[in-house]
Design an enzyme around this catalytic site. Structure first.
Site, PDB file in Angstrom:
ATOM      1  N   ASN A 194       1.875   4.815   1.534  1.00 20.93           N
ATOM      2  CA  ASN A 194       2.321   5.340   3.007  1.00 20.93           C
ATOM      3  C   ASN A 194       2.333   6.626   3.306  1.00 20.93           C
ATOM      4  OD1 ASN A 194       2.273   4.330   5.630  1.00 20.93           O
ATOM      5  ND2 ASN A 194       4.298   4.945   5.784  1.00 20.93           N
ATOM      6  N   ARG A 235       0.650  -1.044   0.028  1.00 22.13           N
ATOM      7  CA  ARG A 235      -0.362  -0.042  -0.066  1.00 22.13           C
ATOM      8  C   ARG A 235       0.783   1.443   0.050  1.00 22.13           C
ATOM      9  NH1 ARG A 235       0.128   2.556   4.952  1.00 22.13           N
ATOM     10  NH2 ARG A 235       0.310   1.221   6.856  1.00 22.13           N
ATOM     11  N   ASP A 264       8.813   7.992  12.050  1.00 18.52           N
ATOM     12  CA  ASP A 264       7.806   8.129  11.103  1.00 18.52           C
ATOM     13  C   ASP A 264       7.709   9.155  10.152  1.00 18.52           C
ATOM     14  OD1 ASP A 264       4.963   7.589  10.243  1.00 18.52           O
ATOM     15  OD2 ASP A 264       4.713   6.293  11.778  1.00 18.52           O
ATOM     16  N   ASN A 288       8.747   5.845   4.872  1.00 18.10           N
ATOM     17  CA  ASN A 288       7.868   7.158   5.535  1.00 18.10           C
ATOM     18  C   ASN A 288       8.536   8.470   5.334  1.00 18.10           C
ATOM     19  OD1 ASN A 288       5.868   7.353   7.418  1.00 18.10           O
ATOM     20  ND2 ASN A 288       6.600   5.326   8.422  1.00 18.10           N
ATOM     21  N   GLU A 328       4.021  -5.651   7.074  1.00 20.31           N
ATOM     22  CA  GLU A 328       5.148  -4.914   7.672  1.00 20.31           C
ATOM     23  C   GLU A 328       6.347  -6.143   7.700  1.00 20.31           C
ATOM     24  OE1 GLU A 328       4.128  -2.760  11.130  1.00 20.31           O
ATOM     25  OE2 GLU A 328       2.579  -2.021  10.057  1.00 20.31           O
TER      26      GLU A 328
END
Length: 301
Positions: free
Chosen positions: A104, A102, A198, A150, A123
């Site tokens: 992100n 997917r 992140d 990220n 993950e």
């Protein structure tokens, strides 16, 4: 100075995986998503008006576009979102051959080009890639081998791109040319202590602010990669931050309930909420995506 900051929860969304906070200057609102909840959110800090829309799939980011709407990264492709109609329309397929992946996190650079990453939804596998879509709509892979990508963002002069390998707990820096090519990949910083890097944002002094999933904080790094400040939040999973407001000095941060036990959620009732606090420095303004999706190239290079 940063140690005295106390973030306020401005919207208790209870997002499973809140992400993608960005300041939408055209509407003077904060836009963010819940990836697992498949929702797009908009918060108006002046009027406290809150709206949400159901996305066509897991939605990793929603970024301002030159047409006043958004460009959204949804599992399987890039979509355009129209606020007036509340509708999503697919603009460019992405990784339709990688069903376990997917999209992100995303970023628009100073030229209006779009950067975003993909990741293994489970993950586990290093199937994630870093993509760029130029103004001509051409999709290209710029780096690969990530389990969780990220936080793409860039320095104030647009010459350095930052990108995160979350599971390796490393933020990389790349030299970024005007044509979008990357060079001299190097470690910008490695996270010490608890938490995984992140989403990120850069302030006007060139410092990089990193949200730490599982770390309960945001850390600020100098341009040479030293941690020079932190802001503690009352929940563990901090996912993304953005500078907003007319003066670009209000930070908005998304959080997540994902991975927290019932016992942990009892201790963190605000997990999954949208937070805000005043920063001691201004951030950079968001660039609007200027990609011409009508001429988008579906082939990847």
């Amino acid at each position: 100075m940063m140690a005295s900051i106390v973030p306020e929860c401005v919207w208790r969304v209870d997002a499973t995986l809140g992400e993608g906070a960005v300041w939408h200057a055209a509407s003077r609102c904060v836009v963010f998503v819940d990836i697992k909840g498949r929702r797009l959110y908009r918060y108006d800090p002046d009027t406290d008006v809150r709206r949400s829309w159901i996305a066509p799939g897991q939605i990793g980011f929603a970024l301002p576009s030159v047409d006043g709407g958004l460009v959204c990264g949804v599992q399987g492709g890039l979509y355009r979102f129209d606020f007036a109609r509340g509708t999503f329309s697919r603009a460019l397929p992405v990784e339709t051959d990688r069903q376990g992946n997917r999209l992100n996190d995303g970023y628009v650079d100073h030229t209006g080009a779009l950067w975003f990453g993909s990741m293994d939804d489970a993950e586990r596998e290093p199937s994630g890639q870093l993509y760029r879509v130029g103004l001509d709509g051409r999709l290209s892979v710029r780096d690969s081998g990530y389990v969780i990508t990220n936080g793409p963002t860039a320095s104030p002069d647009g010459r350095t791109l930052y990108h995160t390998d979350t599971l390796q707990r490393v933020v990389y820096a790349f030299d970024l040319d005007d044509d979008g090519s990357l060079g001299r990949k190097r470690v910008f910083t490695s996270i010490e202590g608890t938490g995984y890097p992140d989403g990120m944002a850069v302030d006007e002094e060139g410092c990089v602010w990193v949200a730490l999933f599982g770390g309960g904080r945001i850390e600020r790094f100098s341009p040479d990669g030293r941690c020079i400040g932190r802001v503690e939040l009352p929940c563990s999973n901090i996912t993304k931050l953005a500078f907003g407001g007319d003066d670009l000095q209000t930070v908005y941060a998304t959080t997540a309930r994902k991975g927290l036990s019932d016992e942990a959620l009892q201790k963190e009732p605000l997990a999954g909420g949208l937070f805000a606090f005043r920063a001691p420095v201004k951030g950079l303004s968001s660039t609007e995506c200027a990609v011409d999706f009508s001429a988008a190239k579906t082939g990847q290079s």
